[in-house]
Design a protein around this motif. Structure first.
Motif, PDB file in Angstrom:
ATOM      1  N   HIS A  15       0.831  -1.210   0.000  1.00  0.00           N
ATOM      2  CA  HIS A  15       0.000   0.000   0.000  1.00  0.00           C
ATOM      3  C   HIS A  15       0.866   1.261   0.000  1.00  0.00           C
ATOM      4  CE1 HIS A  15      -3.402   2.598   0.699  1.00  0.00           C
ATOM      5  NE2 HIS A  15      -2.760   3.129   1.732  1.00  0.00           N
ATOM      6  N   ARG A  16       1.898   1.274   0.805  1.00  0.00           N
ATOM      7  CA  ARG A  16       2.797   2.444   0.864  1.00  0.00           C
ATOM      8  C   ARG A  16       3.477   2.678  -0.479  1.00  0.00           C
ATOM      9  NH1 ARG A  16       6.421   2.616   6.089  1.00  0.00           N
ATOM     10  NH2 ARG A  16       6.718   4.717   5.307  1.00  0.00           N
ATOM     11  N   ILE A  17       3.889   1.607  -1.115  1.00  0.00           N
ATOM     12  CA  ILE A  17       4.525   1.729  -2.429  1.00  0.00           C
ATOM     13  C   ILE A  17       3.523   2.273  -3.441  1.00  0.00           C
ATOM     14  CG2 ILE A  17       5.476   0.392  -4.354  1.00  0.00           C
ATOM     15  CD1 ILE A  17       6.879  -1.339  -2.162  1.00  0.00           C
ATOM     16  N   ARG A  18       2.311   1.759  -3.408  1.00  0.00           N
ATOM     17  CA  ARG A  18       1.282   2.231  -4.348  1.00  0.00           C
ATOM     18  C   ARG A  18       0.989   3.719  -4.135  1.00  0.00           C
ATOM     19  NH1 ARG A  18      -4.393  -0.812  -5.800  1.00  0.00           N
ATOM     20  NH2 ARG A  18      -4.965   0.580  -7.506  1.00  0.00           N
ATOM     21  N   VAL A  19       0.913   4.141  -2.884  1.00  0.00           N
ATOM     22  CA  VAL A  19       0.669   5.552  -2.586  1.00  0.00           C
ATOM     23  C   VAL A  19       1.844   6.408  -3.064  1.00  0.00           C
ATOM     24  CG1 VAL A  19       0.444   7.230  -0.690  1.00  0.00           C
ATOM     25  CG2 VAL A  19      -0.927   5.137  -0.683  1.00  0.00           C
ATOM     26  N   ALA A  20       3.063   5.941  -2.831  1.00  0.00           N
ATOM     27  CA  ALA A  20       4.248   6.701  -3.256  1.00  0.00           C
ATOM     28  C   ALA A  20       4.286   6.844  -4.780  1.00  0.00           C
ATOM     29  CB  ALA A  20       5.515   6.029  -2.749  1.00  0.00           C
ATOM     30  N   VAL A  21       4.059   5.760  -5.488  1.00  0.00           N
ATOM     31  CA  VAL A  21       4.054   5.812  -6.952  1.00  0.00           C
ATOM     32  C   VAL A  21       2.922   6.718  -7.429  1.00  0.00           C
ATOM     33  CG1 VAL A  21       3.736   4.439  -9.062  1.00  0.00           C
ATOM     34  CG2 VAL A  21       5.211   3.582  -7.225  1.00  0.00           C
ATOM     35  N   SER A  22       1.770   6.618  -6.781  1.00  0.00           N
ATOM     36  CA  SER A  22       0.643   7.482  -7.143  1.00  0.00           C
ATOM     37  C   SER A  22       0.981   8.948  -6.948  1.00  0.00           C
ATOM     38  CB  SER A  22      -0.595   7.127  -6.306  1.00  0.00           C
ATOM     39  OG  SER A  22      -1.053   5.841  -6.618  1.00  0.00           O
ATOM     40  N   PHE A  23       1.688   9.257  -5.873  1.00  0.00           N
ATOM     41  CA  PHE A  23       2.068  10.651  -5.645  1.00  0.00           C
ATOM     42  C   PHE A  23       2.918  11.178  -6.795  1.00  0.00           C
ATOM     43  CE2 PHE A  23       5.265  13.729  -4.595  1.00  0.00           C
ATOM     44  CZ  PHE A  23       4.449  14.818  -4.296  1.00  0.00           C
ATOM     45  N   PHE A  24       3.897  10.392  -7.242  1.00  0.00           N
ATOM     46  CA  PHE A  24       4.751  10.845  -8.336  1.00  0.00           C
ATOM     47  C   PHE A  24       3.938  11.041  -9.617  1.00  0.00           C
ATOM     48  CE2 PHE A  24       8.227   9.433  -5.598  1.00  0.00           C
ATOM     49  CZ  PHE A  24       9.146  10.458  -5.784  1.00  0.00           C
ATOM     50  N   TYR A  25       2.987  10.161  -9.865  1.00  0.00           N
ATOM     51  CA  TYR A  25       2.109  10.357 -11.025  1.00  0.00           C
ATOM     52  C   TYR A  25       1.307  11.646 -10.877  1.00  0.00           C
ATOM     53  CZ  TYR A  25       2.705   6.019 -13.665  1.00  0.00           C
ATOM     54  OH  TYR A  25       3.199   5.018 -14.448  1.00  0.00           O
ATOM     55  N   PHE A  26       0.753  11.875  -9.693  1.00  0.00           N
ATOM     56  CA  PHE A  26      -0.018  13.083  -9.458  1.00  0.00           C
ATOM     57  C   PHE A  26       0.855  14.327  -9.668  1.00  0.00           C
ATOM     58  CE2 PHE A  26      -1.824  16.522  -6.977  1.00  0.00           C
ATOM     59  CZ  PHE A  26      -3.167  16.464  -7.319  1.00  0.00           C
ATOM     60  N   ALA A  27       2.071  14.294  -9.141  1.00  0.00           N
ATOM     61  CA  ALA A  27       2.979  15.445  -9.262  1.00  0.00           C
ATOM     62  C   ALA A  27       3.311  15.735 -10.721  1.00  0.00           C
ATOM     63  CB  ALA A  27       4.253  15.199  -8.457  1.00  0.00           C
ATOM     64  N   GLN A  28       3.553  14.693 -11.509  1.00  0.00           N
ATOM     65  CA  GLN A  28       3.841  14.916 -12.922  1.00  0.00           C
ATOM     66  C   GLN A  28       2.619  15.465 -13.645  1.00  0.00           C
ATOM     67  OE1 GLN A  28       6.429  11.226 -14.082  1.00  0.00           O
ATOM     68  NE2 GLN A  28       6.830  12.967 -15.416  1.00  0.00           N
ATOM     69  N   GLY A  29       1.464  14.940 -13.347  1.00  0.00           N
ATOM     70  CA  GLY A  29       0.235  15.462 -13.952  1.00  0.00           C
ATOM     71  C   GLY A  29      -0.022  16.900 -13.544  1.00  0.00           C
ATOM     72  N   LEU A  30       0.245  17.222 -12.281  1.00  0.00           N
ATOM     73  CA  LEU A  30       0.076  18.578 -11.774  1.00  0.00           C
ATOM     74  C   LEU A  30       0.979  19.557 -12.525  1.00  0.00           C
ATOM     75  CD1 LEU A  30      -1.313  20.246  -9.457  1.00  0.00           C
ATOM     76  CD2 LEU A  30       0.778  19.815  -8.136  1.00  0.00           C
ATOM     77  N   CYS A  31       2.217  19.173 -12.721  1.00  0.00           N
ATOM     78  CA  CYS A  31       3.155  20.029 -13.469  1.00  0.00           C
ATOM     79  C   CYS A  31       2.701  20.210 -14.913  1.00  0.00           C
ATOM     80  CB  CYS A  31       4.569  19.440 -13.432  1.00  0.00           C
ATOM     81  SG  CYS A  31       5.382  19.544 -11.830  1.00  0.00           S
ATOM     82  N   PHE A  32       2.347  19.110 -15.561  1.00  0.00           N
ATOM     83  CA  PHE A  32       1.959  19.200 -16.967  1.00  0.00           C
ATOM     84  C   PHE A  32       0.654  19.977 -17.139  1.00  0.00           C
ATOM     85  CE2 PHE A  32       0.521  18.056 -21.150  1.00  0.00           C
ATOM     86  CZ  PHE A  32       1.695  18.146 -21.887  1.00  0.00           C
ATOM     87  N   GLY A  33      -0.313  19.718 -16.287  1.00  0.00           N
ATOM     88  CA  GLY A  33      -1.588  20.443 -16.359  1.00  0.00           C
ATOM     89  C   GLY A  33      -1.405  21.930 -16.101  1.00  0.00           C
ATOM     90  N   SER A  34      -0.492  22.256 -15.212  1.00  0.00           N
ATOM     91  CA  SER A  34      -0.189  23.668 -14.935  1.00  0.00           C
ATOM     92  C   SER A  34       0.371  24.341 -16.178  1.00  0.00           C
ATOM     93  CB  SER A  34       0.807  23.776 -13.776  1.00  0.00           C
ATOM     94  OG  SER A  34       0.214  23.330 -12.583  1.00  0.00           O
ATOM     95  N   TRP A  35       1.330  23.669 -16.832  1.00  0.00           N
ATOM     96  CA  TRP A  35       1.901  24.211 -18.064  1.00  0.00           C
ATOM     97  C   TRP A  35       0.815  24.392 -19.121  1.00  0.00           C
ATOM     98  CZ3 TRP A  35       3.987  26.504 -21.875  1.00  0.00           C
ATOM     99  CH2 TRP A  35       3.982  25.972 -23.150  1.00  0.00           C
ATOM    100  N   ALA A  36       0.034  23.352 -19.345  1.00  0.00           N
ATOM    101  CA  ALA A  36      -0.980  23.390 -20.402  1.00  0.00           C
ATOM    102  C   ALA A  36      -2.004  24.500 -20.172  1.00  0.00           C
ATOM    103  CB  ALA A  36      -1.679  22.034 -20.505  1.00  0.00           C
ATOM    104  N   SER A  37      -2.346  24.737 -18.914  1.00  0.00           N
ATOM    105  CA  SER A  37      -3.359  25.754 -18.622  1.00  0.00           C
ATOM    106  C   SER A  37      -2.868  27.175 -18.895  1.00  0.00           C
ATOM    107  CB  SER A  37      -3.804  25.652 -17.154  1.00  0.00           C
ATOM    108  OG  SER A  37      -2.807  26.115 -16.270  1.00  0.00           O
TER     109      SER A  37
END
Length: 184
Positions: A15-37
């Motif tokens: 579960h901890r690994i899944r949450v950690a990997v999910s965080f990195f995905y969220f962070a990358q999406g956050l950066c890309f979505g910020s740029w695109a907007s």
């Protein structure tokens, strides 16, 4: 009793690994979505025509393509976790540089850097996701990509709010970088 405890510890670890990997995905999406907007605003600020912007936007995938031949080798040589933790903070920094662009060629160089660092993060992050999926023994990859989409949506919504507050892209991107750095 000890078998139950072992299963419980393994479950927490997965579960901890899944949450950690999910965080990195969220962070990358956050950066890309910020740029695109902020693309429309950056286009206006830099006085770019549609054709100029279209040409400049090719810099991002060019950076990704230039990194393809050796990103997998780096992940194999140093491990996906090391590459991800080394380059994820710089993905957010690369985002911030986009907000500093004052000319079209500055923007092109910043997007090239964003693509290069983004590709290194993508290869290592997807490698981590495959390993997490193997630990679960069931398909969970789509949940990671869903988290990336939530990050992208969050970045776009934050961008929309900051546009309404008349904040320049650089301030928006610094905020995102701070959020990512605080959680890495």
């Amino acid at each position: 009793m000890s078998d139950s405890l072992t299963v419980q510890k393994e479950s927490i670890s997965r579960h901890r690994i899944r949450v950690a990997v999910s965080f990195f995905y969220f962070a990358q999406g956050l950066c890309f979505g910020s740029w695109a907007s902020r693309i429309p605003e950056i286009k206006v600020q830099l006085h770019l025509s549609d054709a100029q912007l279209g040409s400049i936007l090719l810099s991002l995938p060019l950076g990704q393509l230039l990194t393809m031949p050796f990103s997998g080798r780096l992940v194999t040589a140093f491990g996906s976790r090391r590459i991800l933790t080394a380059f994820a903070p710089f993905y957010a920094v690369a985002l911030t540089t986009i907000g500093l662009a004052t000319t079209g060629w500055h923007l092109a160089l910043c997007l090239l850097l964003f693509g290069i660092v983004g590709n290194l993060c993508n290869i290592s992050l997807n490698t981590q996701a495959v390993a997490a999926e193997k630990m679960y023994g069931s398909p969970i990859m789509t949940s990671f990509h869903g988290v990336w989409s939530l990050g992208g949506l969050s970045g776009a919504l934050l961008g929309m709010g900051l546009v309404k507050l008349h904040q320049v892209p650089f301030v928006h991107f610094c905020l995102i970088t701070s959020l990512v750095w605080l959680h890495i």
